[in-house]
Design a protein around this motif. Sequence first.
Motif, short mmCIF file in Angstrom:
data_model
loop_
_atom_site.label_atom_id
_atom_site.label_comp_id
_atom_site.label_asym_id
_atom_site.label_seq_id
_atom_site.Cartn_x
_atom_site.Cartn_y
_atom_site.Cartn_z
N GLY A 12 0.82 -1.22 0.00
CA GLY A 12 0.00 0.00 0.00
C GLY A 12 0.85 1.26 0.00
O GLY A 12 0.49 2.26 -0.62
N VAL A 44 -5.72 -1.18 2.38
CA VAL A 44 -4.44 -1.53 1.74
C VAL A 44 -3.45 -0.39 1.92
O VAL A 44 -2.30 -0.60 2.30
N ILE A 51 -2.61 -7.13 -0.59
CA ILE A 51 -2.99 -7.10 -2.00
C ILE A 51 -3.42 -8.52 -2.35
O ILE A 51 -2.66 -9.47 -2.15
N GLN A 74 3.64 -8.04 -2.36
CA GLN A 74 2.98 -8.59 -1.19
C GLN A 74 3.77 -9.76 -0.61
O GLN A 74 3.98 -9.84 0.60
#
Length: 103
Positions: A12, A44, A51, A74
């Motif tokens: 994020g 996020v 994700i 991620q």
Amino acid sequence: MVSHSDSSQHPGTVLRKRFMGPHGLDVETLAADLGLPVNRLEDVLAGQRSITADMALRLARYFGTSPLYWMNLQSRFDLHVTGKVLAQEIERDVRPRLTRDVA
């Protein structure tokens, strides 16, 4: 390509700094363009949600990246965080195969 410095950043954060900021996107606009609820994208961006494959596909189409770019962000983040938390436990509990073969 995912850089090593990105591995310690939540995806994020990367999304906000590398994609939203340079394109002047706010969370409401991006969520609408991606077809996602605003609160899911906010989570996020706040590092409170991962994700998902669905989101990776949407982000890839929107920004012209690959879905693997987002999934790798991620995965690297998850490995970094989990490794820090469980490193001592894993070192204590897991005996490498090579150690057993030599003994």
